[in-house]
Design a protein around this motif. Structure first.
Motif, PDB file in Angstrom:
ATOM      1  N   LYS A   1     -12.924 -35.345 -29.343  1.00 28.54           N
ATOM      2  CA  LYS A   1     -13.732 -35.754 -30.413  1.00 28.54           C
ATOM      3  C   LYS A   1     -12.221 -36.534 -31.495  1.00 28.54           C
ATOM      4  CE  LYS A   1     -17.216 -32.656 -31.153  1.00 28.54           C
ATOM      5  NZ  LYS A   1     -17.695 -30.965 -32.068  1.00 28.54           N
ATOM      6  N   GLY A   2     -13.182 -37.298 -32.476  1.00 25.46           N
ATOM      7  CA  GLY A   2     -11.823 -38.493 -33.327  1.00 25.46           C
ATOM      8  C   GLY A   2     -10.955 -39.349 -32.202  1.00 25.46           C
ATOM      9  N   ARG A   3     -11.021 -38.961 -30.648  1.00 25.14           N
ATOM     10  CA  ARG A   3      -9.787 -39.169 -29.783  1.00 25.14           C
ATOM     11  C   ARG A   3     -11.201 -40.674 -28.892  1.00 25.14           C
ATOM     12  NH1 ARG A   3      -6.328 -37.487 -26.639  1.00 25.14           N
ATOM     13  NH2 ARG A   3      -8.087 -35.686 -26.241  1.00 25.14           N
ATOM     14  N   PHE A   4     -11.913 -40.241 -28.789  1.00 15.81           N
ATOM     15  CA  PHE A   4     -12.855 -40.687 -27.319  1.00 15.81           C
ATOM     16  C   PHE A   4     -13.790 -41.226 -27.606  1.00 15.81           C
ATOM     17  CE2 PHE A   4     -10.947 -37.553 -23.571  1.00 15.81           C
ATOM     18  CZ  PHE A   4      -9.597 -37.853 -24.218  1.00 15.81           C
ATOM     19  N   THR A   5     -14.557 -41.927 -27.197  1.00 13.85           N
ATOM     20  CA  THR A   5     -15.810 -42.843 -27.810  1.00 13.85           C
ATOM     21  C   THR A   5     -16.575 -43.085 -26.290  1.00 13.85           C
ATOM     22  OG1 THR A   5     -14.459 -43.856 -29.777  1.00 13.85           O
ATOM     23  CG2 THR A   5     -17.025 -44.746 -29.282  1.00 13.85           C
ATOM     24  N   ILE A   6     -17.817 -42.855 -26.795  1.00 15.08           N
ATOM     25  CA  ILE A   6     -18.676 -43.194 -25.234  1.00 15.08           C
ATOM     26  C   ILE A   6     -19.763 -44.603 -26.151  1.00 15.08           C
ATOM     27  CG2 ILE A   6     -20.564 -42.843 -23.936  1.00 15.08           C
ATOM     28  CD1 ILE A   6     -19.120 -39.785 -23.641  1.00 15.08           C
ATOM     29  N   SER A   7     -19.765 -45.422 -25.625  1.00 11.93           N
ATOM     30  CA  SER A   7     -21.093 -46.201 -25.487  1.00 11.93           C
ATOM     31  C   SER A   7     -21.164 -46.677 -24.147  1.00 11.93           C
ATOM     32  CB  SER A   7     -20.553 -47.247 -26.193  1.00 11.93           C
ATOM     33  OG  SER A   7     -18.839 -48.329 -25.508  1.00 11.93           O
ATOM     34  N   ARG A   8     -22.618 -47.819 -24.688  1.00 11.58           N
ATOM     35  CA  ARG A   8     -22.906 -47.933 -23.183  1.00 11.58           C
ATOM     36  C   ARG A   8     -23.495 -49.613 -23.384  1.00 11.58           C
ATOM     37  NH1 ARG A   8     -27.220 -43.982 -21.633  1.00 11.58           N
ATOM     38  NH2 ARG A   8     -28.141 -45.479 -19.909  1.00 11.58           N
ATOM     39  N   ASP A   9     -23.490 -50.407 -22.337  1.00  7.38           N
ATOM     40  CA  ASP A   9     -24.760 -51.886 -22.232  1.00  7.38           C
ATOM     41  C   ASP A   9     -25.300 -51.977 -21.012  1.00  7.38           C
ATOM     42  OD1 ASP A   9     -25.275 -54.239 -22.154  1.00  7.38           O
ATOM     43  OD2 ASP A   9     -22.913 -55.181 -22.714  1.00  7.38           O
ATOM     44  N   ASN A  10     -26.810 -51.836 -21.886  1.00  7.58           N
ATOM     45  CA  ASN A  10     -27.582 -51.349 -21.314  1.00  7.58           C
ATOM     46  C   ASN A  10     -28.071 -52.308 -20.179  1.00  7.58           C
ATOM     47  OD1 ASN A  10     -28.223 -48.194 -21.044  1.00  7.58           O
ATOM     48  ND2 ASN A  10     -29.752 -48.964 -22.451  1.00  7.58           N
TER      49      ASN A  10
END
Length: 123
Positions: free
Chosen positions: A65-74
């Motif tokens: 938390k606060g360091r990692f970011t998840i994202s997606r491009d469908n």
């Protein structure tokens, strides 16, 4: 059937950043919840974070938390894990995983797995 291929791992100094990618095959990628797990030597595989099919919400383990970011491009059938302020304890093999429905934190809930990518953080 979904095939997952991770990339982007490597060696980085503490405090540095890496972005992992997970490319998925299959027309139904956009319907799956995606997650990242990691496994360090001698330890159990642990949940890092996950993202639902729509991109929201995202769920993170306390460790990231606060360091990692998840994202997606469908449109690209790809999910990402941006890792900042890396620590030596983040060293592990990182796996992406897919499941129907919503994000869960248990690895046994996931149907499809990639082969993993090594992340090593030096002190």
């Amino acid at each position: 059937q979904v095939q997952l291929v991770e990339s982007g791992g490597g060696l980085v100094q503490a405090g540095g950043s890496l972005r992992l990618s997970c490319a998925a095959s299959g027309r139904t990628f956009s319907t799956y919840a995606m997650a990242w797990f990691r496994q360090a030597p001698g330890k159990e595989r642990e949940f890092v974070g996950g993202i639902n099919w729509s991109g929201s919400p995202t769920v993170y383990a306390d460790s990231g938390k606060g360091r990692f970011t998840i994202s997606r491009d469908n449109a690209k059938n790809t999910v990402y894990l941006q890792m900042n302020s890396l620590k030596p304890e983040d060293t592990a093999v990182y796996y992406c995983a897919a499941k129907g429905g919503v994000v869960r934190t248990r690895s046994s809930d996931y149907t499809y797995w990639g082969q993993g990518t090594q992340v090593t953080v030096s002190s």
